[in-house]
Design a protein around this motif. Structure first.
Motif, PDB file in Angstrom:
ATOM      1  N   SER A  43      60.404  26.270  13.276  1.00 44.00           N
ATOM      2  CA  SER A  43      59.720  25.152  13.906  1.00 44.00           C
ATOM      3  C   SER A  43      60.210  23.836  13.324  1.00 44.00           C
ATOM      4  CB  SER A  43      58.210  25.286  13.696  1.00 44.00           C
ATOM      5  OG  SER A  43      57.940  25.238  12.320  1.00 44.00           O
ATOM      6  N   ARG A  57      63.097  18.649  31.599  1.00 36.70           N
ATOM      7  CA  ARG A  57      62.375  19.698  30.887  1.00 36.70           C
ATOM      8  C   ARG A  57      62.546  21.002  31.634  1.00 36.70           C
ATOM      9  NH1 ARG A  57      57.678  18.662  28.068  1.00 36.70           N
ATOM     10  NH2 ARG A  57      59.047  17.248  27.010  1.00 36.70           N
ATOM     11  N   LYS A 102      61.604  26.670  25.528  1.00 34.28           N
ATOM     12  CA  LYS A 102      61.266  25.463  26.287  1.00 34.28           C
ATOM     13  C   LYS A 102      62.177  24.368  25.747  1.00 34.28           C
ATOM     14  CE  LYS A 102      57.616  23.460  28.583  1.00 34.28           C
ATOM     15  NZ  LYS A 102      56.987  24.284  29.525  1.00 34.28           N
ATOM     16  N   THR A 121      59.732  21.674  19.864  1.00 35.23           N
ATOM     17  CA  THR A 121      58.585  22.122  19.086  1.00 35.23           C
ATOM     18  C   THR A 121      57.375  22.125  20.017  1.00 35.23           C
ATOM     19  OG1 THR A 121      58.014  19.883  18.409  1.00 35.23           O
ATOM     20  CG2 THR A 121      59.516  21.111  16.961  1.00 35.23           C
ATOM     21  N   LYS A 122      56.246  22.671  19.555  1.00 33.24           N
ATOM     22  CA  LYS A 122      55.044  22.677  20.391  1.00 33.24           C
ATOM     23  C   LYS A 122      54.579  21.253  20.682  1.00 33.24           C
ATOM     24  CE  LYS A 122      53.317  27.086  19.027  1.00 33.24           C
ATOM     25  NZ  LYS A 122      53.276  28.205  19.215  1.00 33.24           N
ATOM     26  N   ALA A 123      54.696  20.373  19.701  1.00 36.34           N
ATOM     27  CA  ALA A 123      54.270  18.981  19.897  1.00 36.34           C
ATOM     28  C   ALA A 123      55.164  18.284  20.924  1.00 36.34           C
ATOM     29  CB  ALA A 123      54.306  18.233  18.574  1.00 36.34           C
ATOM     30  N   GLU A 124      56.469  18.505  20.839  1.00 35.97           N
ATOM     31  CA  GLU A 124      57.389  17.889  21.804  1.00 35.97           C
ATOM     32  C   GLU A 124      57.173  18.465  23.197  1.00 35.97           C
ATOM     33  OE1 GLU A 124      61.202  16.913  18.898  1.00 35.97           O
ATOM     34  OE2 GLU A 124      61.045  18.873  19.871  1.00 35.97           O
ATOM     35  N   ALA A 125      56.892  19.754  23.283  1.00 35.00           N
ATOM     36  CA  ALA A 125      56.690  20.385  24.584  1.00 35.00           C
ATOM     37  C   ALA A 125      55.401  19.912  25.252  1.00 35.00           C
ATOM     38  CB  ALA A 125      56.673  21.898  24.432  1.00 35.00           C
ATOM     39  N   SER A 126      54.424  19.485  24.464  1.00 34.80           N
ATOM     40  CA  SER A 126      53.167  19.019  25.041  1.00 34.80           C
ATOM     41  C   SER A 126      53.275  17.606  25.604  1.00 34.80           C
ATOM     42  CB  SER A 126      52.056  19.080  23.994  1.00 34.80           C
ATOM     43  OG  SER A 126      52.306  18.144  22.963  1.00 34.80           O
ATOM     44  N   GLN A 127      54.305  16.861  25.228  1.00 34.66           N
ATOM     45  CA  GLN A 127      54.482  15.511  25.756  1.00 34.66           C
ATOM     46  C   GLN A 127      55.012  15.585  27.186  1.00 34.66           C
ATOM     47  OE1 GLN A 127      57.131  13.636  23.000  1.00 34.66           O
ATOM     48  NE2 GLN A 127      55.580  13.444  21.415  1.00 34.66           N
ATOM     49  N   PRO A 128      54.516  14.733  28.078  1.00 37.04           N
ATOM     50  CA  PRO A 128      54.973  14.798  29.466  1.00 37.04           C
ATOM     51  C   PRO A 128      56.430  14.379  29.597  1.00 37.04           C
ATOM     52  CG  PRO A 128      53.540  12.905  29.135  1.00 37.04           C
ATOM     53  CD  PRO A 128      53.532  13.682  27.858  1.00 37.04           C
TER      54      PRO A 128
END
Length: 148
Positions: A43, A57, A102, A121-128
């Motif tokens: 991660s 994306r 992703k 990362t999970k944080a980057e993937a959550s950004q639109p």
């Protein structure tokens, strides 16, 4: 005729250099033996990455070093394709065969080949971010309900 006798040490080297070289070789062998045979993508480490504006994306699965599946569609990878880990280091494609990630990615416009991808990362993937299946246009029609 005089022949030289083969000895492990010459007159100019000391016997201690042999043991130092042997210790160095064994130390190197131990370090190499402890590394994993297959690459694992850890991660992110909290650094902020800036992606190009043209990056989209999607879901990437590397099928071979030349072919991949992007959002369920087959795509060819460019010969110089770069796959970046969450730490922004290069990942060799052959080490992640069959794994799904992703990613943000860039397609080379003139050839349609996948040129760059960043594993998120999970944080980057959550950004639109705009996905490849979204409709992008530079005009409006009367049926648009939202004003621009």
């Amino acid at each position: 005729m005089t022949r030289c006798r083969a000895t492990p040490f010459s007159a100019t080297t000391s016997p201690h250099s042999f043991w130092r070289a042997l210790a160095a070789a064994l130390g190197t062998a131990l370090v190499l033996a402890s590394t994993p045979a297959t690459a694992q993508v850890p991660s992110g480490m909290g650094s902020v990455r800036n992606f190009p504006d043209a990056a989209l994306r999607g879901e990437l699965t590397v099928n071979s070093t030349a072919d991949a599946t992007l959002n369920g569609n087959a795509i060819r990878m460019a010969p110089g394709m770069r796959l970046f880990s969450p730490q922004n280091t290069l990942v060799m494609a052959h080490t992640v065969l069959g794994q799904r990630f992703k990613v943000n990615y860039v397609i080379e416009p003139s050839t349609g080949l996948l040129i760059s991808a960043w594993i998120l990362t999970k944080a980057e993937a959550s950004q639109p971010r705009k996905a490849s299946d979204s409709v992008g246009r530079n005009f409006r029609v009367d049926s648009d309900t939202t004003p621009r």
